[in-house]
Design an enzyme around this catalytic site. Structure first.
Site, PDB file in Angstrom:
ATOM      1  CG  HIS A 319      -2.139  -0.824   0.982  1.00 49.56           C
ATOM      2  ND1 HIS A 319      -2.137  -2.062   0.995  1.00 49.56           N
ATOM      3  CD2 HIS A 319      -3.350  -0.357   0.569  1.00 49.56           C
ATOM      4  CE1 HIS A 319      -3.300  -2.677   0.772  1.00 49.56           C
ATOM      5  NE2 HIS A 319      -4.181  -1.738   0.627  1.00 49.56           N
ATOM      6  N   GLY A 320       2.158   1.225   0.360  1.00 48.51           N
ATOM      7  CA  GLY A 320       2.922   2.434   0.457  1.00 48.51           C
ATOM      8  C   GLY A 320       4.333   2.148   0.920  1.00 48.51           C
TER       9      GLY A 320
END
Lengths: 466, 371
Positions: A319-320
């Protein structure tokens, strides 16, 4: 290009649709491919189109080679492994290099200078998408695609290019050359698209603005901190599910059926249930291509627990490029392990209300870890949420009341009540009345969204980190 | 026949063809906005938003390859959308109708009052400014400081219930603790001295400030009268959340000595600039807006005044023009010269620092006054 923008809705979309719908069958995929890659995707950073082109060629040729050497399992395996390494290498290089460099700098005192690369938009999505093809060809779960244009169209098609759903090749394999384009599907697609637009432009963006103010508030009273976290929870849901709605709607308009990506996640009764309802295409991908490859649950409980933790750690960091995402993933991984081992059986015995309460509280805590990248600030925020010396002040109530309308909309739509009502209504109405209702809804959602988009000085798209 | 495309006749029943209504509605909406935005001429300035709009960008191979043209085009499409002002006002109206009183960075308060939503300040900026001003006041014995508490302080009763603004009263007390020669307007002004939709003060507010300053100097305030009044004024705060039904306000303009000469940044400029009477940004009629360094000469009074200011002083200066021989003005946001040089060159006899609390808590440029 973002869907909820004037440039997309009033330039790209009409241009695309007019050519696409008028083009003969054989040209449709070519136009889809070219316009998605060189106009839609290239809009933000033209050079990165070539990166995607490379990724397309890499996986296309891997598919062909694996097919060619199907009888020589070892050679095919080597091709698969090389292609996976190159795919992940690209993703890792562009997305995670600076994370590792800066972590090394702070942990072992090196002084690497950061690359400061601009993340190619959607790279996390399209890398996973193309890998699913290569792996499925190897596993003989789908036929190899010998037409580069068709394969290219699958990878780049703009509805799902930037923010999913992650479409497995085998799910649309049959549709590539056998599209069903008709008025009925066009209209249901248009309704889905305008509804998704409404979710994002009106609900997500409004609540996002509130979160933006509350996320940096120091010494917030407990109610304000909880309210902020709830606003974020709604923002990310309506933003992401709205985008998926728009993607699915657009797909339907042009002859493709994508799988659903969300199923009212905030109605979950356990975290296990939550992850069957949230970003379904991602958890499906990780289950099929990582969890099962690691052995799944077929090597005994300790190994299963390890597999789960690995998968969820990876899900988090996907996600990041920041360590709080890893923490977020592991946070859920641990809860899922506990649920699998004994918690679920316990939950089934308690009243439904407590199951919902349990799930929502844990989900909201998760979002706080997800939304804030700095660990010390995460702790600060949790301290505010449990600020027993200051439970609420006048401003807390002001915030809630000022935003009450959007809040109610958010609650109502995340429970699915209007959607269920609509389903029931359509079965009871005559054809004509149903058509008119559909038309009214499309007009309402579109116009109000256009109004909010016009008035926007705030239109970030959260999942652009991917 | 068109009817064949719209209606299905099956088994004697006539019904609308499946999918036709929504498809047509959707296509019409998209086409309408796309075509009419394309056909309508580009606007370079939005009156209701009070800002310039992006016009069609220049296109070159290199800018396209780099992506900058596309970025500008995205902004261009957004700014040139047909009926944009109407759409923005509609959005604000919808939000207001649904009970939202905090839109675009302003609170929509009672009785049509717009109040800036400023909940927190940067303490370090504020402290630096206070220290700089305090040093300046200590070094210049003929200098006075007139900090203006802004509307949020005087209009607290108009705020929506529970709305939060930064504690201006406390900030003001800190100023009084640190700075000498500070003129307080705290008790002198009230809510009626401020516009409803603009952050500046009205004629009455500026005049009360003028009276206080004259009293401090031991001079009698000159009588003044209203020369003109212009209406339909919708101010800076309105622009942040424009609506359909907001009434315009009236700006009162005092008489100005006919022989006075005003040079702003080297150009001769009218003190009351009639060009702005018909524009949206009417407050700029005072001194034709802001400039780095301005000077008004050819006056009948005694002494040379230097005002270090923000835009609040613009409607205050016209009252002083009978009382001094010249009035020089420095706006620290734009001025890049040396303040002490100006003091020497212009033979300054009186100095006044006049700015609002908002400037004191936001502007980083105030420190230049000591150079």
């Amino acid at each position: 290009m973002v869907f909820s923008s004037e440039i997309f809705m009033f330039f790209f979309l009409p241009l695309f649709l007019i050519v696409y719908l008028l083009a003969p069958k054989k040209i449709k995929n070519l136009w889809l491919f070219i316009s998605s890659l060189f106009l839609f995707y290239a809009w933000d950073k033209p050079s990165y189109s070539f990166l995607m082109l490379f990724s397309i060629l890499l996986n296309f040729s891997s598919g062909l080679l694996i097919e060619k050497w199907r009888n020589k399992k070892n050679v095919a395996k080597v091709v698969l492994i090389i292609s996976i390494i190159l795919n992940l290498g690209l993703l890792g290089f562009y997305k995670y290099t600076d994370l590792f460099l800066s972590t090394a700098n702070s942990l072992i005192g090196t002084s690497f200078s950061l690359l400061n690369l601009v993340l190619p938009i959607g790279i996390s999505f399209y890398t996973f998408q193309t890998m699913s093809y290569t792996i499925d060809v190897y596993r003989n779960n789908c036929k190899v695609q010998k037409n580069l244009i068709d394969f290219g169209a699958y990878v780049t098609m703009f509805p799902q290019l930037i923010a999913g759903p992650i479409v497995r090749y085998r799910d649309i394999e049959g549709q590539l050359n056998n599209k069903k384009i008709n008025l009925e599907r066009f209209s249901s697609g248009a309704l889905r698209f305008s509804f998704g637009l409404f979710k994002k432009a009106v609900i997500a963006n409004s609540l996002g603005a509130v979160w933006e103010e509350l996320s940096i508030m120091e010494n917030a009273p407990a109610l304000t901190a909880w309210f902020g976290a709830i606003c974020f929870a709604f923002q990310i849901y309506f933003d992401f599910s709205g985008y998926s709605d728009m993607a699915i709607g657009l797909g339907r308009m042009i002859g493709f059926d994508f799988l659903e990506n969300f199923n009212f996640p905030y109605l979950a009764r356990s975290i296990t249930d939550f992850w069957r309802r949230w970003h379904i295409s991602l958890s499906t991908w990780f289950k099929e291509y990582v969890y099962i490859s690691l052995g799944g649950n077929r090597k005994g409980l300790p190994r299963q627990i390890l597999n789960l933790l690995i998968v969820w750690g990876l899900t988090g960091i996907w996600h990041g490029a920041s360590w709080n995402f890893l923490l977020w993933g592991l946070y859920f991984g641990i809860i899922l392990v506990l649920e699998k081992v004994f918690l679920l059986k316990f939950l089934e015995k308690i009243p439904k209300f407590f199951q919902h309460f349990y799930s929502l509280v844990l989900i909201i805590f998760g979002w706080v870890i997800f939304a804030i990248t700095d660990f010390s600030k995460i702790i600060e925020y949790f301290k505010n949420m449990f600020n027993f010396s200051l439970l609420a002040d006048g401003y807390s109530f002001y915030l809630i009341l000022s935003n009450i309308a959007v809040l109610i909309l958010a609650v109502v739509f995340s429970c699915g009540l209007p959607q269920k009502l609509w389903q029931k209504l359509t079965t009871k109405l005559t054809q004509t009345k149903k058509e008119i209702c559909q038309g009214i809804l499309v007009v309402f959602f579109s116009l109000i969204s256009i109004m909010f988009i016009a008035g926007m000085n705030y239109n970030p798209f959260l999942y652009f980190r991917f | 026949m068109i009817s064949e495309y719209i209606f299905n006749v099956k088994g004697g029943m006539c019904s609308v063809k499946k999918g036709i209504v929504a498809s047509v509605c959707f296509s019409l909406i998209i086409c309408f906005f796309a075509l009419s935005s394309a056909i309508s001429p580009d606007r370079a300035f939005s009156e209701s938003e009070n800002r310039t709009l992006t016009t069609f960008p220049s296109v070159s191979l290199s800018s396209v390859l780099e992506g900058s043209t596309q970025g500008e085009l995205t902004t261009y499409f957004s700014h040139q959308l047909i009926f944009r002002d109407f759409l923005v006002k509609s959005k604000v109206s919808v939000e207001k109708f649904l009970g939202k009183t905090d839109i675009g960075g302003v609170y929509l308060g009672k009785d049509g009052y717009y109040i800036e939503k400023k909940t927190e300040i940067d303490e370090s900026i504020f402290q630096n400014n206070i220290n700089a001003i305090s040093d300046f006041l200590n070094n210049n014995k003929n200098a006075y400081f007139l900090p203006v508490l802004t509307r949020a302080y005087y209009l607290e009763d108009k705020l929506p219930k529970g709305a939060k603004v930064y504690p201006q009263g406390e900030c003001f007390e800190k100023i009084q603790g640190k700075c000498s020669n500070t003129i307080s307007l705290k008790e002198k002004l009230d809510g009626d001295d401020f516009y409803k939709t603009d952050h500046h003060w009205k004629y009455s507010g500026a005049f009360k400030a003028y009276e206080e300053y004259m009293k401090t100097l031991g001079k009698t305030p000159t009588e003044t009268k209203v020369e003109t009044e212009i209406g339909s004024f919708l101010g800076t705060l309105y622009s942040k959340a424009p609506t359909f039904l907001t009434d315009g306000e009236t700006i009162s303009i005092p008489t100005v000595p006919k022989d006075a000469k005003y040079i702003a940044d080297g150009k001769e400029t009218p003190i009351i600039d009639k060009e702005y009477f018909n524009k949206k940004d009417k407050y700029s009629l005072f001194l034709s807006g802001n400039c780095a360094f301005g000077e008004i000469t050819n006056l009948n009074g005694e002494g040379n005044l230097l005002i270090i200011k923000d835009s609040f002083a613009n409607s205050f200066v016209p009252f002083l023009l009978e009382d001094f021989g010249s009035v020089s003005m420095i706006d620290t946001r734009y001025f890049s010269g040396s303040v002490s040089d100006v003091i020497k060159e212009k033979d300054i006899t009186n100095i006044l620092i006049l700015c609002s609390m908002d400037s004191l808590t936001e502007e980083k440029s105030i420190g230049i006054i000591n150079y």
